[in-house]
Design a protein around this motif. Structure first.
Motif, short mmCIF file in Angstrom:
data_model
loop_
_atom_site.label_atom_id
_atom_site.label_comp_id
_atom_site.label_asym_id
_atom_site.label_seq_id
_atom_site.Cartn_x
_atom_site.Cartn_y
_atom_site.Cartn_z
N GLN A 134 0.68 -1.71 -0.25
CA GLN A 134 0.04 -0.10 -0.16
C GLN A 134 0.64 1.61 -0.17
N VAL A 169 -1.94 -6.03 1.32
CA VAL A 169 -3.76 -6.27 1.12
C VAL A 169 -3.74 -6.92 -0.64
N ILE A 170 -4.32 -7.47 -1.21
CA ILE A 170 -4.45 -8.11 -2.85
C ILE A 170 -4.17 -6.77 -3.59
N ALA A 207 -4.86 -2.26 -10.10
CA ALA A 207 -5.84 -2.30 -10.53
C ALA A 207 -6.84 -2.97 -9.91
N LEU A 209 -8.65 -2.73 -5.66
CA LEU A 209 -9.02 -2.10 -4.78
C LEU A 209 -8.07 -2.38 -3.50
N CYS A 210 -7.15 -1.22 -3.39
CA CYS A 210 -6.35 -1.81 -2.25
C CYS A 210 -6.48 -0.79 -0.92
N HIS A 214 -5.70 4.06 -3.51
CA HIS A 214 -5.63 2.21 -4.92
C HIS A 214 -5.40 3.58 -5.97
N SER A 215 -6.04 4.35 -6.02
CA SER A 215 -6.21 4.98 -7.61
C SER A 215 -5.10 6.01 -8.07
N ASN B 67 -13.93 5.57 -1.30
CA ASN B 67 -14.27 4.69 -1.12
C ASN B 67 -16.23 3.61 -0.51
N ILE B 70 -18.67 3.29 -3.04
CA ILE B 70 -18.31 2.85 -3.86
C ILE B 70 -19.34 1.45 -3.07
N ASP B 134 -16.14 -0.47 3.21
CA ASP B 134 -15.30 0.82 1.94
C ASP B 134 -14.75 0.28 1.18
N ALA B 135 -14.53 -1.42 1.56
CA ALA B 135 -14.03 -2.28 1.05
C ALA B 135 -14.21 -3.21 -0.31
N GLY B 136 -15.88 -2.11 -1.04
CA GLY B 136 -16.04 -2.80 -2.13
C GLY B 136 -17.13 -3.54 -1.87
N TYR B 140 -13.42 -8.45 -0.52
CA TYR B 140 -12.37 -8.69 -0.75
C TYR B 140 -11.21 -9.57 0.90
N ALA B 141 -10.69 -10.23 1.25
CA ALA B 141 -9.94 -10.36 2.25
C ALA B 141 -9.02 -9.89 1.61
N LEU B 143 -8.66 -7.17 2.52
CA LEU B 143 -8.29 -5.38 2.89
C LEU B 143 -10.11 -5.11 3.89
N ARG B 446 -11.12 0.44 -12.07
CA ARG B 446 -12.54 0.89 -11.40
C ARG B 446 -11.92 1.12 -9.80
N ARG B 447 -12.99 1.93 -9.44
CA ARG B 447 -12.76 1.44 -8.51
C ARG B 447 -11.74 2.88 -8.00
N TYR B 448 -11.30 3.85 -8.64
CA TYR B 448 -10.28 4.92 -8.67
C TYR B 448 -11.33 6.20 -8.74
#
Ligand code: HEM
Ligand SMILES: [Cu+2]
Lengths: 349, 617
Positions: A134, A169-170, A207, A209-210, A214-215, B67, B70, B134-136, B140-141, B143, B446-448
């Motif tokens: 991150q 994170v991913i 790409a 979300l982290c 992220h962006s 975040n 979204i 805020d993790a979408g 996803y773990a 995050l 995405r998610r930017y």
């Protein structure tokens, strides 16, 4: 047919917009591939688009004819159409044709999937260990004792193998004009290869979300000729992290860099950086923090308050406050870290 | 109690009536109002997102808030808007289509609704209590594990409660369709909307447990220090993705199949033809549902599962195009040779065909794994799933609302406003999303929260935002239409569209017992058969007799309230043990309600034959 007019206007508008926007920025867009992976993907994108435009055209033609011909007309108020149950032949046709179309797409897809996953030659190529953090990228050139961050130098025309893992994170590593993306997971090393066909500086993106920034998790791939790459490697290997800067301001900056415990997270030279990016070639970087223009103003701003630039980053609050004057000195030091003449500029940008 | 007892008696009684109702038609109203509310909320969130992206490096909202936007936009639209709105339509119409007096479990039906509603409210409380998840929407773990504050806790608990409601609703529909069809209503005579309700319920039955399990693991990791997804302690984050998509992919079909069914009904009604290839349509639906369970990993092509898995999932995914194609062509063939009349309901259906075709086609393009290495997690995907979910599900919901509004509320929506809303929405929708295919390929993930200057992404994003506002305008027109109709709308006859299925055989709105006498079904499109054979109305399958009706009950409401309170307890007990009180109080309340429900006899009541005779037809 008032409605059709509107639909036409709509399509015209969107096409206009697309033409205006062109295919995007040359070193970012996937639509103008400059590398093997991107090219393979592009071929499939084109093939599938072709198939789909054909299907869409058929649907729309039938749709429009049906609407025009079978719209209820005046004087037909009591007309009852024939109640058809179905039609075996027709239904077989529109079952079989899609099956064929899908096969046309499936075979090259499978072939390409295996082709891009082929790592059997990784022993011969350049191998780089990538760590996603991150919100920055770390690159470790295996066997070369070279660590960089944010800027990834690669030779053109060669497969470069990336072994990728995440420290938190991913994330997902994506260089649209060179190659498709691959996730960077915390639990396993993911492998992919990239190959640039032309010299240049290509934008890489995260790409997946982290977190808040992220962006802003951008990086650059600097593709140089194989000779230049070799030169760059030897330059990087000869860096002396202890070397004293020439001018006095930079020297003060170097001292401050240690005093303010920047060294706790950042490394200069080939020692593997832990928490923050390795700054060995910072003066040559094409961007600060992955996306800012590399000038002193930006660097000072970053050092004084990284949070205002990359929200949620792990540098914020982990070092004593730095005055503007101190920050200027530190940046003078960092900006003169230029171990090689091979830079993003020499790669064409 | 007599028939007259349902008459209005002031606001308090009106409210009490809805809080305690077990009538599937009123529960449908609740779902439509609840789902509609969340739809507006999700829409406002979408506008926030699009305003932020109207120009490069905008600072309209902060990264963290973005975040949250979204995450909540996606979660709200999927779980709290689209799905409940369909559940509302199903509740309103499906029992009528099979000639049933009621659903199988009226009490559970109401419980399902209140669980959904309280789950949704709980989730949205997070906005006011220190931050939304805020993790979408995919959370996803790791995050989602690392996300600070309680946002993600609200996500796990809110969705757990709402999800239980949905599961209950699905089971109720399944049993209703299996056991309560009128005489002669064989499976192969059921209208397509009933069929898709059936198949959708099967999907809910099998998909939601995967979500339940996933959410429990996530909740335990966050609240009780388990380590299912903690890599440092031997956990695995990819497991979450599998669990999520094993639920998540069927979920997409839960959102689209009901639309398929309802469009089938609409196309055949407004073309005055029976549905072309009925049998094929039924089997295509079942096949799509089955394949829907087999393709979850196409959301994970870039996870690193390897070429073998990627190839298998690529091909399985492409296979779905075949039954879907069959459906599209059968709809076209239904119109072909018909006598097509176009009103606002039909307009939404007609708008669906090209929009959904685009969404379906980009779906096949995404299925090509190597091409997906470029599309994945970019605006191309955003465009694709909006063409499917908006162009399919939302168009479906709007078509269904216009089509069945007269049946549900006894009034016809204003046609002029209906058409205006449609055209503005259609244009706005295409402006917003068509261009996003290109934005994605031009390098916009995405998610930017921001996109940078000078990356060739400005024009596309600007147009996209303008389109979003047009959609907003259309929704406002729709709202005005609904208010206008409530005040001075045209009264609807029993059968305003010259319908074909059973719901059109009874008055609009239907009496609370639906069918005075259960109708005898003699084939597909039963009402149409009677009309063409000159009778014009259904033959009863039984003599007039007393009708048994269930009692209303406040228990489902209180029970859900109990879980709601317990939810807060679970979330905050990590901060302070005293919150365990809320857990015990909430769960205790729910248990007591269950006990009452189990021990007390509910006899229901009978509508007397004589009362029914007095009612006019
Ligand atoms: C005053 C002392 C410091 C200076 C001068 C400094 C300088 C910098 C610079 C120039 C960058 C941008 C690097 C790039 O473009 O790749 C950066 C990024 C970063 N630094 Fe520092 N740093 C300092 C202290 C720290 C400390 C103490 C930590 C760790 C606790 C840290 C962690 C990071 C991280 C994680 C990033 C990446 C941010 C991102 O791109 O998301 N830094 N720092
Ligand atoms: Cu990232």
């Amino acid at each position: 047919m008032k409605g059709m007019g509107k639909i036409k206007a709509l399509f015209l508008l969107s096409f206009l917009a697309i033409v205006l926007a062109g295919c995007g920025k040359e070193n970012l867009t996937a639509l103008v591939p400059k590398g093997t992976g991107a090219e393979t993907s592009m071929n499939l994108i084109l093939l599938s688009t072709l198939v789909m435009v054909f299907v869409f055209a058929v649907v729309i033609v039938v749709y429009v004819i049906a609407l025009v011909r079978f719209r209820k007309k005046k004087g037909q108020e009591n007309y009852i159409p024939k109640q058809v149950e179905g039609n075996k032949t027709l239904e077989t046709v529109w079952t079989v044709i899609p099956i064929i179309l899908v096969l046309i797409l499936a075979v090259p897809t499978v072939a390409a999937t295996f082709e891009l996953a082929d790592m059997s030659k990784s022993g011969d190529g350049v191998n780089i260990e990538v760590t996603g953090n991150q919100y920055w990228w770390h690159f470790n050139y295996k066997g070369e004792e070279i660590q960089t961050s944010q800027d990834l130098y690669i030779p053109t025309g060669e497969k470069v193998y990336l072994n990728m893992i995440s420290s938190d994170v991913i994330h997902s590593l994506w260089i649209p004009s060179i190659s498709g993306k691959m996730d960077v997971n915390p639990e396993n090393v993911n492998k992919m290869y990239i190959e640039a066909k032309e010299e240049g500086v290509y934008w890489g993106k995260c790409a997946e979300l982290c977190g808040p920034s992220h962006s802003l998790m951008d990086f650059k791939v600097v593709a140089v000729s194989p000779e230049e790459f070799d030169q760059w490697v030897s330059d990087m290997q000869n860096v002396d992290p202890k070397a004293q800067p020439q001018d006095a301001v930079a020297q003060e900056g170097k001292d401050l860099f240690e005093e303010k415990s920047c060294m706790g997270c950042h490394a200069i030279g080939s020692s593997p950086a832990a928490v923050g990016p390795n700054l060995t070639d910072f003066g040559n970087r094409s961007k600060i923090a992955g996306f800012l223009e590399p000038n002193e103003e930006n660097l000072v701003k970053w050092i004084m308050d990284p949070e205002s630039i990359k929200p949620g980053n792990k540098m914020t609050g982990n070092y004593p406050a730095v005055s503007e004057e101190e920050a200027k000195k530190i940046s003078a030091y960092l900006m003169q870290l230029k171990p090689s003449d091979i830079t993003p500029e020499s790669a064409g940008k | 109690m007599s028939i007259a007892a349902t008459q209005k008696r002031g606001f308090g009684a009106f409210l009490w009536d809805y809080l305690t109702t077990v009538d599937h038609k009123k529960i449908a109203h609740l779902y439509l109002v609840g789902g509609g509310f969340f739809f507006l909320l999700g829409g406002i969130e979408a506008l926030f997102i699009r305003i932020q992206l109207i120009k490069p490096e905008n600072d309209f909202i902060s990264a963290g808030l973005y975040n949250e936007m979204i995450t909540m936009h996606g979660t709200t639209m999927i779980f709290l808007a689209a799905m409940p709105l369909f559940l509302g339509l199903m509740n309103a119409i499906m029992p009528l289509q099979i000639g049933a007096r009621d659903v199988a479990f009226p009490f559970l039906n109401s419980l399902g609704f209140w669980l959904f509603m309280f789950g949704g409210i709980l989730l949205n409380c997070s906005w006011f209590l220190g931050g939304a998840p805020d993790a979408g929407w995919t959370s996803y773990a790791p995050l989602s594990i690392q996300s600070p504050g309680h946002g993600v806790d609200f996500y796990t608990i809110g969705l757990q409660i709402a999800g239980a409601g949905t599961l209950i609703g699905g089971i109720n529909f399944l049993v209703t369709i299996v056991t309560m069809r009128a005489p002669g209503m064989t499976y192969m005579r059921m209208p397509l909307f009933t069929w898709t309700t059936f198949v959708t319920s099967v999907l809910i039955l099998f998909a939601f447990p995967a979500l339940t399990v996933g959410l429990f693991l996530l909740m335990f990791d966050r609240m009780f220090d388990s380590a299912f997804f903690d890599v440092a302690l031997g956990g695995n984050t990819v497991i979450w993705q599998h669990l999520f998509w094993i639920f998540g992919h069927p979920e997409v079909y839960i959102l689209i199949l009901p639309a398929f069914g309802l469009f089938s009904d609409i196309f055949s009604t407004f073309s005055k033809k029976r549905l072309f290839g009925y049998t094929a349509m039924v089997f295509a639906t079942i096949l799509i549902a089955f394949l829907g369970f087999m393709v979850w990993a196409h959301h994970m092509f870039t996870v690193g599962l390897g070429p073998v898995a990627n190839s298998i999932f690529a091909i399985a995914t492409m296979a779905i195009a075949v039954p879907t194609g069959i459906k599209i062509f059968n709809w076209l063939a239904t119109m072909w040779g018909g006598s097509i009349s176009i009103n606002s309901a039909m307009l939404w259906a007609l708008g669906f065909i090209p929009s959904f075709t685009i969404g379906g086609m980009t779906g096949v393009m995404l299925a090509s794994a190597v091409a997906d290495y470029q599309y994945h997690d970019t605006y191309f995907v955003v465009a694709h799933f909006h063409y499917v979910i908006v162009g399919g599900s939302v168009f479906g919901i709007l078509a269904g609302i216009h089509y069945w509004y007269p049946k549900m509320f006894g009034r016809i929506l204003h046609e002029g406003m209906g058409k205006a809303a449609f055209w503005i929405f259609l244009i706005g929708f295409n402006l917003t999303f068509f261009i996003q295919h290109f934005l994605g390929l031009m390098g916009m993930p995405r998610r930017y929260w921001v996109f940078l200057e000078d990356q060739g992404l400005d024009t596309g994003n600007f147009i996209s935002t303008i389109g979003a506002f047009l959609m907003g305008v259309a929704v406002i027109i729709l709202l005005i239409n609904i208010i206008y109709t409530a005040v001075k709308g045209e009264k609807a006859p029993a059968d305003p569209w010259d319908g074909r299925t059973l719901e059109w055989a009874i008055p609009s709105p239907p009496p609370f017992y639906n069918f005075k006498q259960t109708p005898l079904t003699r084939g597909l499109d039963p009402l149409w058969i009677e009309k063409t054979e000159g009778k014009g109305k259904m033959t009863p399958a039984e003599p007039l007799g007393d009708i048994h009706m269930p009692d209303g009950s406040i228990l489902p409401f209180i029970m859900s309230l109990g879980f709601f309170v317990a939810g807060f307890g679970f979330i905050y007990q990590v901060d302070h043990n005293a919150w365990l009180l809320a857990v015990f109080a909430g769960i205790g309340t729910a248990l007591i309600c269950m006990l009452i429900r189990s021990l007390k006899d509910y006899h229901g009541y009978h509508i007397k034959k004589e009362d029914l005779e007095r009612e006019a037809d």
